[in-house]
Design a protein around this motif. Structure first.
Motif, PDB file in Angstrom:
ATOM      1  N   GLN A  81       0.817  -1.222   0.000  1.00  0.00           N
ATOM      2  CA  GLN A  81       0.000   0.000   0.000  1.00  0.00           C
ATOM      3  C   GLN A  81       0.849   1.268   0.000  1.00  0.00           C
ATOM      4  OE1 GLN A  81      -2.864  -0.564   3.225  1.00  0.00           O
ATOM      5  NE2 GLN A  81      -3.384  -2.605   2.483  1.00  0.00           N
ATOM      6  N   LEU A  92     -13.227   2.004   6.264  1.00  0.00           N
ATOM      7  CA  LEU A  92     -12.510   0.766   5.962  1.00  0.00           C
ATOM      8  C   LEU A  92     -12.969  -0.005   4.718  1.00  0.00           C
ATOM      9  CD1 LEU A  92     -10.361  -1.317   6.685  1.00  0.00           C
ATOM     10  CD2 LEU A  92     -11.999  -2.369   8.255  1.00  0.00           C
ATOM     11  N   TRP A  95     -12.742   1.967   1.555  1.00  0.00           N
ATOM     12  CA  TRP A  95     -11.319   2.274   1.331  1.00  0.00           C
ATOM     13  C   TRP A  95     -10.615   1.050   0.734  1.00  0.00           C
ATOM     14  CZ3 TRP A  95      -7.103  -0.033   3.790  1.00  0.00           C
ATOM     15  CH2 TRP A  95      -5.871   0.607   3.648  1.00  0.00           C
ATOM     16  N   THR A 100      -7.466   0.129  -2.120  1.00  0.00           N
ATOM     17  CA  THR A 100      -6.475  -0.883  -1.733  1.00  0.00           C
ATOM     18  C   THR A 100      -6.433  -2.050  -2.708  1.00  0.00           C
ATOM     19  OG1 THR A 100      -6.997  -0.271   0.525  1.00  0.00           O
ATOM     20  CG2 THR A 100      -5.677  -2.248   0.221  1.00  0.00           C
ATOM     21  N   ARG A 203      -6.103 -12.408   5.642  1.00  0.00           N
ATOM     22  CA  ARG A 203      -6.270 -10.941   5.741  1.00  0.00           C
ATOM     23  C   ARG A 203      -7.172 -10.557   6.912  1.00  0.00           C
ATOM     24  NH1 ARG A 203      -5.780  -7.289   1.158  1.00  0.00           N
ATOM     25  NH2 ARG A 203      -5.362  -5.383   2.272  1.00  0.00           N
ATOM     26  N   PHE A 204      -8.426 -11.012   6.864  1.00  0.00           N
ATOM     27  CA  PHE A 204      -9.383 -10.899   7.982  1.00  0.00           C
ATOM     28  C   PHE A 204     -10.585 -11.763   7.645  1.00  0.00           C
ATOM     29  CE2 PHE A 204     -11.968  -6.693   6.964  1.00  0.00           C
ATOM     30  CZ  PHE A 204     -11.946  -6.956   5.611  1.00  0.00           C
ATOM     31  N   HIS A 231      -6.359  -9.164  11.091  1.00  0.00           N
ATOM     32  CA  HIS A 231      -7.011  -7.957  11.616  1.00  0.00           C
ATOM     33  C   HIS A 231      -8.168  -8.360  12.517  1.00  0.00           C
ATOM     34  CE1 HIS A 231      -5.118  -6.565   7.839  1.00  0.00           C
ATOM     35  NE2 HIS A 231      -4.962  -5.419   8.471  1.00  0.00           N
ATOM     36  N   SER A 295      -3.600   5.101  11.597  1.00  0.00           N
ATOM     37  CA  SER A 295      -4.630   4.457  10.787  1.00  0.00           C
ATOM     38  C   SER A 295      -5.992   4.602  11.449  1.00  0.00           C
ATOM     39  CB  SER A 295      -4.272   2.976  10.616  1.00  0.00           C
ATOM     40  OG  SER A 295      -5.328   2.277  10.009  1.00  0.00           O
ATOM     41  N   ILE A 299      -8.635   6.434   9.099  1.00  0.00           N
ATOM     42  CA  ILE A 299      -9.806   5.736   8.514  1.00  0.00           C
ATOM     43  C   ILE A 299     -11.028   5.895   9.423  1.00  0.00           C
ATOM     44  CG2 ILE A 299     -10.541   3.611   7.342  1.00  0.00           C
ATOM     45  CD1 ILE A 299      -7.855   2.596   7.118  1.00  0.00           C
ATOM     46  N   ASP A 321       0.650   0.673  10.194  1.00  0.00           N
ATOM     47  CA  ASP A 321      -0.411   0.182   9.303  1.00  0.00           C
ATOM     48  C   ASP A 321      -0.382   0.897   7.955  1.00  0.00           C
ATOM     49  OD1 ASP A 321      -2.538  -1.423   8.474  1.00  0.00           O
ATOM     50  OD2 ASP A 321      -4.035   0.033   9.151  1.00  0.00           O
TER      51      ASP A 321
END
Ligand code: GUN
Ligand code: ZN
Length: 430
Positions: A81, A92, A95, A100, A203-204, A231, A295, A299, A321
């Protein structure tokens, strides 16, 4: 030929964690201090004059009145990023979708991954960061690019292939099986090579099916010495989405726990809106929580409960982040941590802020026995701070009555201009 060096200046030492009691008894600054370094390690510390007398053949690098601190440790970043940091106006989920994911798609090209990895390490070194724990993209070549660049620079880093098999665009999805196979191959290629470590990286929960989370949990069980990063509970909309996707889960953390993804070597980025059960479980297993303050404000995520979580005995690291965070600088990150704590009614001491950015993050990464402190036996990663790097900072530091008052303006107002030198593994990097 091996060079023995003495780095001289004001030297920051941590004798214990400043969060455990009085910060002033945990941290001290040796005003005419020195570090004796050889073969990438710190051999001895003490007054520079004594080190010189005992080692007359050593090369002296005198940093004068500058403050020598452990190289900064960024416990959660997304190097892919780099080129879209500071993207405007979204929270988030939007975004991720708007900025992203399109940028991460570009990492299908290994040449692009290599160029951004080099740029990222140039930028972070210029900001005094010597260790990073980073997410890559779903592309194995993005992991190779990161580790190849770090290895060439002699850096201690942690990274992993980001795994996503749903709720991401075509071209940015793997499968449960390919995520397992690719992660395993990368882990076998890189984990433990030189100063490199692999982190298993779903990732999450919203971007992994239960099958993929199971596969990641199985891989971690086979390689329990690896870190696992993801996350957790960053934004309230995200938490509601997780509840929809996993109706049987007790809470967000349970979506990891049920699939073998809760453990002491787990790193959970953000962890802002935690339920009491989640806090208790994280504490019980000794997991690492990573505070990403720039972050969380950028965000619009919320105010991390640093003080409450510390009081509970949680393991906590600090991170940029990048690029949800709005800066590559761990100085700026400390400043944001200070501001968020102030909004929650607590003024963090400069020793606490510096500890979070060094020893604290190192402990979160289970590397507190080799990086994050300036002590004999530790790896020689050292950041040298000019405490008068701009006219605004200099005029404030000049008024200071002690070292903590002198360093605080650099924490609050400093940037890469405050980084006078950086030593990575005993070699000059900046
Ligand atoms: N949650 C899932 N992916 C991301 C990411 O790339 N950045 C941040 N800040 N949160 C995330
Ligand atoms: Zn992140």
């Amino acid at each position: 030929m091996t060079t023995t060096r003495i780095l001289a200046g004001q030297v920051l030492h941590f004798d214990s964690t400043p969060f455990a009691g009085d910060p002033l008894s945990a941290a001290r600054v040796d005003s005419a201090g020195g570090l004796l370094i050889r073969d990438g390690r710190i051999l001895a510390t003490g007054p520079a004059a004594e080190l010189r007398a005992a080692h007359p053949g050593a090369e002296l690098i005198d940093h004068g009145q500058a403050l020598l601190v452990p190289g900064f440790v960024d416990a959660h970043a997304h190097y892919p990023q780099t080129a879209m940091i500071a993207s405007w106006g979204k929270r988030l989920i939007d975004w991720l979708n708007l900025y992203t994911f399109p940028e991460e798609m570009r990492f299908a090209d290994p040449a692009y991954a290599g160029a951004i990895a080099a740029r990222y390490f140039d930028l972070t070194a210029a900001h005094g960061t010597t260790t990073i724990c980073s997410f890559c993209t779903i592309h194995p070549a993005s992991v190779d690019a990161f580790f190849t660049e770090a290895r060439a620079r002699g850096q201690r880093v942690v990274a992993g292939k980001t795994c996503m098999d749903r709720n991401a665009p075509e071209g940015l999805r793997d499968t449960a099986q390919s995520a397992y196979d690719d992660s395993k191959a990368l882990l076998q290629r890189w984990h433990g090579v030189d100063r490199l470590s692999y982190a298993i990286t779903p990732r999450f929960s919203p971007t992994s099916t239960p099958d993929q989370l199971d596969a990641m949990g199985a891989l971690w069980a086979e390689h329990p010495d690896c870190l696992m990063q993801t996350h957790l509970s960053e934004q309230t909309d995200e938490i509601a989405w997780v509840a929809d996707l996993f109706p049987e889960a007790r809470d967000y953390l349970d979506t990891y726990e049920a699939h073998g993804l809760l453990g002491g070597r787990g790193l959970y980025g953000h962890a802002i809106h935690l339920e009491p059960r989640e806090r208790d479980r994280l504490r019980e297993v000794g997991a690492g929580l990573v505070h990403c303050p720039t972050s969380n404000t950028f965000i619009g995520s919320g105010l991390f409960d640093l003080d409450g979580l510390m009081a509970q005995g949680q393991r906590i690291g600090l991170a940029t982040d990048t690029g949800g965070g709005s800066s590559f600088s761990m100085l700026r990150t400390m400043a944001a941590a200070y501001e968020i704590a102030q909004l929650r009614g607590r003024a963090l001491h400069p020793a606490e802020l510096l500890w979070l950015a060094t020893a604290g993050s190192a402990e979160a990464l289970h590397m507190g026995d080799r990086i994050g402190r300036l002590a004999p036996g530790y790896e020689a990663d050292v950041t040298v701070l000019n405490l008068a790097s701009t006219p605004a900072i200099a005029q404030r530091a000049e008024r200071a009555e002690d070292i903590w008052e002198a360093v605080f303006p650099t924490i609050m107002m400093g940037d890469d201009r405050a980084i006078e030198a950086v030593w990575i593994g005993g070699a000059r990097a900046v």
